[in-house]
Design a protein around this motif. Sequence first.
Motif, short mmCIF file in Angstrom:
data_model
loop_
_atom_site.label_atom_id
_atom_site.label_comp_id
_atom_site.label_asym_id
_atom_site.label_seq_id
_atom_site.Cartn_x
_atom_site.Cartn_y
_atom_site.Cartn_z
N PRO A 174 0.80 -1.24 0.00
CA PRO A 174 0.00 0.00 0.00
C PRO A 174 0.82 1.28 0.00
CG PRO A 174 -0.88 -1.58 1.59
CD PRO A 174 0.44 -2.13 1.13
N ARG A 175 2.08 1.22 0.40
CA ARG A 175 2.88 2.45 0.48
C ARG A 175 3.20 3.04 -0.89
NH1 ARG A 175 8.11 1.57 3.92
NH2 ARG A 175 8.48 0.15 2.21
N LYS A 176 3.02 2.25 -1.95
CA LYS A 176 3.52 2.68 -3.26
C LYS A 176 2.52 3.48 -4.09
CE LYS A 176 7.19 -0.72 -3.86
NZ LYS A 176 7.83 -1.72 -4.77
N GLY A 177 1.37 3.83 -3.53
CA GLY A 177 0.43 4.65 -4.27
C GLY A 177 -0.19 3.96 -5.46
N ASN A 178 -0.40 2.66 -5.37
CA ASN A 178 -0.90 1.88 -6.49
C ASN A 178 -2.30 2.32 -6.93
OD1 ASN A 178 1.41 0.06 -6.35
ND2 ASN A 178 0.46 -0.73 -4.50
N GLU A 179 -3.13 2.73 -5.97
CA GLU A 179 -4.48 3.18 -6.31
C GLU A 179 -4.44 4.42 -7.20
OE1 GLU A 179 -4.63 0.85 -2.54
OE2 GLU A 179 -3.40 2.49 -3.31
N VAL A 180 -3.48 5.31 -6.94
CA VAL A 180 -3.33 6.51 -7.77
C VAL A 180 -2.99 6.13 -9.20
CG1 VAL A 180 -1.98 8.63 -8.11
CG2 VAL A 180 -2.61 7.90 -5.80
N ALA A 181 -2.11 5.14 -9.36
CA ALA A 181 -1.74 4.69 -10.70
C ALA A 181 -2.93 4.12 -11.45
CB ALA A 181 -0.62 3.64 -10.60
N ILE A 182 -3.77 3.34 -10.75
CA ILE A 182 -4.96 2.74 -11.37
C ILE A 182 -5.95 3.83 -11.78
CG2 ILE A 182 -6.97 1.27 -10.95
CD1 ILE A 182 -5.09 -0.38 -9.08
N ASP A 183 -6.18 4.78 -10.89
CA ASP A 183 -7.13 5.86 -11.19
C ASP A 183 -6.64 6.71 -12.35
OD1 ASP A 183 -8.56 4.88 -9.09
OD2 ASP A 183 -8.05 6.48 -7.69
#
Length: 241
Positions: free
Chosen positions: A132-141
């Motif tokens: 979760p620390r890697k900002g994966n959700e931001v990349a998906i969005d």
Amino acid sequence: RLLECVQWSIALAKHLLSDSTHTAVLHDAQNLPIPLDHFLRFALYRRPRTLMKSLLRDPRVGALADLCQHGFRIKVFDAAQMLLLPRNIRQQVDCVPHFIEAPVATFDQQVAKQQLNLQGTRLLVVLGFINPRKGNEVAIDALQLLPKEYVLVFAGCAIPGQNYIDKLKKRIADKGLEQRVRFTGYLSEEDQARWIAATDLGLCLFRKVSASGSLSTWIAHERPVLASALPELMAYNAIAP
């Protein structure tokens, strides 16, 4: 538990201490003092005096001071991290930048894309363990806002024993992006080098970081990187934008 371990280390040091210098390493320490929860990450460095007062109220910082008094030295990965420590400790702190290893293998970008059957795509790649620390959700969005030739790749394996990757896959499915996102799983060094060569933009959208092996790998392969404006990453940017 951290405090108990440090206190135990101090007691042991009193018996073992010789003329040589000892080193204490706290790697990715969790559970910061409660007052720090009220600060934004960027604000930590805008208000160092307030932050220092918060730290001084926490017994763990006192334990670090005791370690320094008993001959230990503290290592940090970036000079900005010294601001997290009181002045009387900083003289016992050394800055040791994260190592950058030479690439094991290199590939031509177009050849790598052809070998991966990704011709005609533009690859956005998150490298290393999926956490979760890697900002994966931001990349998906962000992927949802980009043209269809953009493909997002998570080049690495999930941390064992966690279901975080399942949450990411659900987010991807909810946005209808299954055909534009790939999970490679564990990669050998040669396979990792092939994915890196095929990359158009490496993503280091970290929410927090102490040091980053994946960023060091991007640097070693001389690939372009989009990174969060965290102090540790901005220090790299100051060296080579």
